[in-house]
Design a protein around this motif. Sequence first.
Motif, PDB file in Angstrom:
ATOM      1  N   ARG A  27       2.024  -8.675  -1.234  1.00 30.15           N
ATOM      2  CA  ARG A  27       1.983  -8.036   0.088  1.00 30.15           C
ATOM      3  C   ARG A  27       2.216  -8.988   1.260  1.00 30.15           C
ATOM      4  O   ARG A  27       2.889  -8.615   2.220  1.00 30.15           O
ATOM      5  CB  ARG A  27       0.663  -7.286   0.265  1.00 30.15           C
ATOM      6  CG  ARG A  27       0.567  -6.025  -0.580  1.00 30.15           C
ATOM      7  CD  ARG A  27      -0.602  -5.162  -0.180  1.00 30.15           C
ATOM      8  NE  ARG A  27      -0.787  -4.057  -1.109  1.00 30.15           N
ATOM      9  CZ  ARG A  27      -1.721  -4.014  -2.043  1.00 30.15           C
ATOM     10  NH1 ARG A  27      -2.578  -5.020  -2.165  1.00 30.15           N
ATOM     11  NH2 ARG A  27      -1.823  -2.976  -2.849  1.00 30.15           N
ATOM     12  N   SER A 286       4.640  -1.918  -2.811  1.00 28.14           N
ATOM     13  CA  SER A 286       4.496  -0.465  -2.687  1.00 28.14           C
ATOM     14  C   SER A 286       5.402   0.260  -3.661  1.00 28.14           C
ATOM     15  O   SER A 286       5.039   1.303  -4.229  1.00 28.14           O
ATOM     16  CB  SER A 286       4.814  -0.021  -1.253  1.00 28.14           C
ATOM     17  OG  SER A 286       3.914  -0.588  -0.329  1.00 28.14           O
ATOM     18  N   LEU A 310       8.141   5.380   0.271  1.00 31.90           N
ATOM     19  CA  LEU A 310       7.987   4.041   0.826  1.00 31.90           C
ATOM     20  C   LEU A 310       8.231   4.046   2.333  1.00 31.90           C
ATOM     21  O   LEU A 310       7.537   3.347   3.086  1.00 31.90           O
ATOM     22  CB  LEU A 310       8.965   3.084   0.137  1.00 31.90           C
ATOM     23  CG  LEU A 310       8.809   1.595   0.465  1.00 31.90           C
ATOM     24  CD1 LEU A 310       7.402   1.111   0.151  1.00 31.90           C
ATOM     25  CD2 LEU A 310       9.830   0.777  -0.296  1.00 31.90           C
TER      26      LEU A 310
END
Length: 622
Positions: A27, A286, A310
């Motif tokens: 992330r 994601s 997304l």
Amino acid sequence: MEGPVCLVGNGADGELQVNPAALAILRPIAQPVVVVSIVGLYRTGKSYLMNRLAGQQRGFSLGATVQSHTKGIWMWVLPHPRRAGHALVLLDTEGLGDVEKGDTKNDTWIFSLAVLLSSTLVYNSKGTIDQYALDQLHFVSELTDHIKVKAQAGDEGEDTEFVRFFPGFVWAVRDFTLALEIDGQQVTEDQYLEHALALKKGAGRKVMEYNLPRQCICNFFPTRKCFLFVQPAAGQDMGRLDSLPPSALDPRFLEQTRRFCDYVFQHAQAKTLKGGIPLDGHRFSSLVQSYVDTIRSGRVPCLDNAVTALAAIENEGALQDALAHYEAGMVALPLPAGLGELSEAHGACEAGALQLFMQRSFKDEGQAFQKRLVAGLSERYAEILANNEAVSEQTCRALLDELSAAMRQNLSAGVYSQPGGYQAYTRDQNLVVQNYREKPNKGVKAEEALEQFLASKKAEAEAVLRADNLLTEAEKQVAEEKQKAEMLEQQQKAALEKQLQAEQLLKDEERSHQESVRQLEAKLAEELASARQEAERALASKMKEQEALLQKGFAEKARLMEEEISGLRREIGSTSTSEFVSRVISTIGEGLKAVTSVADYLRSRRQQGRAPSKPSKPQTRK
């Protein structure tokens, strides 16, 4: 990362699940990710190649027995060795066909995930590229059952679009011992691969079964490359490659490994979604979660749905980040602020917020999120303007109260009740006004506050004037006229102050609209260019495949591809970037302008009598 971690494994229920720790590593990565996955039968040496791509002797587990060592999908994230500003994500997958596992469904999903997640897919096998090797690659033939391109049910022929979105394909053949000759002629590794992928003529069942995996590889993957590796070491040394020094390995193997790594580093592209949307670590994390959740639910991963899901996550995050950026910039401005100072700060913070939003957002259908951002910025600016007015008004009143304290004392002491008191009163009041005007940083309510102050003193001044016996009636009348003239002049100054604020507000709104449109134009042009590049890559692949079919005598198959090729050409040449962007802007530009204005928010706040959003205590300037 010092070493690999499991990205996708099997949970207690036997179903695939994502490792949260791996997502936490991905992330924070704001760089584009180049994702290289390797798949193939278990115990074929996949992990060794991935360790070499990582520039390490050890990392991904090699194992030294007939058992499969890698379970699930393991990830290693490193700085890209050749591309500055990019991250290299290596994915080592569980060996296919593990007899101990006996779960072909799991194998199929592992293979499908590797295809969906990577920008370059390496297929690792042993021996030669023969019918047996292609039979083991039956997962390619099953991709149409496990991956969808379009969200709408009933879409036909979508498998022909796989080439637009699938990764480049590299076939690594290990322990190759044959001479590179076909019909007595020396050939290259790539020619050897293309020969092995050549179709047979005919329409029988056996011919169709023979052609299917070959045709899928040719139709689905935009680029193909082959590397043939000799056996790296002899005998029992094969089981401990990760501990052998380079001098103990076959030089030909080492040289081919170097060539393999060079090719991957040079040709593996940054991972993109459908539409050419680039992925950073956050978006990639994601995407992994989205695909695994879809598989666990029993549904088939869909490229359209993945982009939509997304986009919803990223656009909401981009919206909140942009609003937070604006808030952080504006809250640092000390209040009360002057009209130009506040406008300048708003323009800079707004442009920065829009830029931040544009960098992160994508596929913002109808600019829904951008409109929310524009509305949010307008509302926040209105709150800041209202708060600035309130702080300015409080500052001015406090200043006037402080400056007129001596006048109140004189009034209580009867100083102004004596003959000549009016002259003393006007002298002191003029001094208050003079000192007030000389005081800086009063904000946007300076003239209005002074007008209200003088109006509040009108009755008091008239009483002092009437009580001054030193003045004649004529002089009192002149003094009254002068007082009225001064009041009128101050009212005009206050009105001008409001007018300038209203004009500045209109300028701010027009500037905001122009900035929104300007940044949107740049964003649309960038997205269109990415989509066009995607279509151009697909066109090049289809034309190459059509040429190969013609050369091999498959004229009918080549003719059937013409419709796809023509469609891609129309897509690429249908309109210029500037024409497309102008058309879109003309459609949605007014929609952005129609978003509730700052003036509307200000009127709404005043009508509702809302208090300022900030503490009423004036903020002192440093």
